[in-house]
Motif scaffolding. Structure first.
Motif, PDB file in Angstrom:
ATOM      1  N   ARG A   8      47.050  41.535  40.664  1.00 52.80           N
ATOM      2  CA  ARG A   8      46.733  42.710  39.847  1.00 52.80           C
ATOM      3  C   ARG A   8      47.649  42.839  38.644  1.00 52.80           C
ATOM      4  NH1 ARG A   8      46.816  47.436  43.694  1.00 52.80           N
ATOM      5  NH2 ARG A   8      46.376  48.616  41.818  1.00 52.80           N
ATOM      6  N   SER A   9      48.824  42.197  38.699  1.00 52.34           N
ATOM      7  CA  SER A   9      49.698  42.217  37.517  1.00 52.34           C
ATOM      8  C   SER A   9      49.308  41.022  36.646  1.00 52.34           C
ATOM      9  CB  SER A   9      51.168  42.154  37.925  1.00 52.34           C
ATOM     10  OG  SER A   9      51.446  40.962  38.614  1.00 52.34           O
ATOM     11  N   SER A  46      45.137  36.146  36.150  1.00 51.52           N
ATOM     12  CA  SER A  46      45.225  36.653  37.525  1.00 51.52           C
ATOM     13  C   SER A  46      44.151  37.692  37.835  1.00 51.52           C
ATOM     14  CB  SER A  46      46.609  37.246  37.773  1.00 51.52           C
ATOM     15  OG  SER A  46      46.875  38.276  36.835  1.00 51.52           O
ATOM     16  N   GLU A  47      43.808  38.530  36.863  1.00 50.35           N
ATOM     17  CA  GLU A  47      42.778  39.539  37.097  1.00 50.35           C
ATOM     18  C   GLU A  47      41.415  38.885  37.294  1.00 50.35           C
ATOM     19  OE1 GLU A  47      43.352  42.004  33.678  1.00 50.35           O
ATOM     20  OE2 GLU A  47      44.884  43.219  34.681  1.00 50.35           O
ATOM     21  N   ARG A  48      41.169  37.822  36.578  1.00 48.20           N
ATOM     22  CA  ARG A  48      39.902  37.084  36.718  1.00 48.20           C
ATOM     23  C   ARG A  48      39.846  36.393  38.084  1.00 48.20           C
ATOM     24  NH1 ARG A  48      35.066  36.134  34.895  1.00 48.20           N
ATOM     25  NH2 ARG A  48      34.481  34.059  34.204  1.00 48.20           N
ATOM     26  N   ILE A  49      40.968  35.847  38.518  1.00 50.49           N
ATOM     27  CA  ILE A  49      41.047  35.212  39.839  1.00 50.49           C
ATOM     28  C   ILE A  49      40.773  36.250  40.927  1.00 50.49           C
ATOM     29  CG2 ILE A  49      42.643  34.170  41.508  1.00 50.49           C
ATOM     30  CD1 ILE A  49      43.833  32.585  39.138  1.00 50.49           C
ATOM     31  N   LEU A  50      41.370  37.426  40.804  1.00 46.86           N
ATOM     32  CA  LEU A  50      41.147  38.488  41.789  1.00 46.86           C
ATOM     33  C   LEU A  50      39.687  38.925  41.800  1.00 46.86           C
ATOM     34  CD1 LEU A  50      42.272  40.382  43.924  1.00 46.86           C
ATOM     35  CD2 LEU A  50      42.916  41.960  42.083  1.00 46.86           C
ATOM     36  N   GLU A  51      39.071  39.020  40.632  1.00 45.47           N
ATOM     37  CA  GLU A  51      37.645  39.380  40.536  1.00 45.47           C
ATOM     38  C   GLU A  51      36.787  38.352  41.280  1.00 45.47           C
ATOM     39  OE1 GLU A  51      34.489  38.676  37.041  1.00 45.47           O
ATOM     40  OE2 GLU A  51      36.076  40.083  36.496  1.00 45.47           O
ATOM     41  N   PHE A  52      37.053  37.066  41.060  1.00 49.25           N
ATOM     42  CA  PHE A  52      36.324  35.972  41.713  1.00 49.25           C
ATOM     43  C   PHE A  52      36.498  36.055  43.234  1.00 49.25           C
ATOM     44  CE2 PHE A  52      36.482  31.481  43.218  1.00 49.25           C
ATOM     45  CZ  PHE A  52      35.165  31.128  42.957  1.00 49.25           C
ATOM     46  N   TYR A  53      37.740  36.200  43.670  1.00 46.82           N
ATOM     47  CA  TYR A  53      38.046  36.281  45.099  1.00 46.82           C
ATOM     48  C   TYR A  53      37.368  37.495  45.746  1.00 46.82           C
ATOM     49  CZ  TYR A  53      40.631  37.175  49.359  1.00 46.82           C
ATOM     50  OH  TYR A  53      40.968  37.447  50.662  1.00 46.82           O
TER      51      TYR A  53
END
Length: 120
Positions: free
Chosen positions: A47-48, A97-104
């Motif tokens: 998230r950061s 990182s925000e895009r990775i979290l969205e995908f996950y």
């Protein structure tokens, strides 16, 4: 200071929690607190906003319900195998990182098990 609140969990999970609590010598509240803290800390990493490298494991009983081409900017590598009637998907991800979290988050909604691990 502690905050008390009710949480509903499936019976099998409650049994696992009781067993683990006895094995570890911790009361259920302490064990749940530690698990929630670990979960929150893991997600805070993503998230950061930063450039991130991570591994994503998604286990499901059916195919993925996502167009992975939309995320080709962060997918470095992808492996899919079938084991014991399950689909096991492993992604190596690099990028925002925000895009990775969205995908996950999208992938984990319909999964049996999911895990996101920072690799740096």
């Amino acid at each position: 200071m502690k905050k008390r609140f009710g949480v509903s969990i499936p019976d099998f999970l409650a049994c696992e929690l009781d067993t683990l609590s006895k094995e570890c010598g911790l009361d259920r509240s302490r064990l749940v607190s530690q698990a929630v803290l670990k979960y929150i800390e893991d997600l805070k990493h993503y998230r950061s906003k930063h450039d991130c490298l991570g591994a994503c494991l998604i286990v499901s009983d059916k195919g993925l319900d996502i167009d992975s081409d939309i995320y080709k900017d962060i997918i470095v590598s992808y492996n899919h195998i079938h084991v014991s009637g399950l689909c096991v998907n492993v992604f190596i991800l690099k990028g925002d990182s925000e895009r990775i979290l969205e995908f996950y988050t999208k992938l984990s909604k319909n999964s049996i098990k999911s895990m996101l691990v920072p690799l740096h």
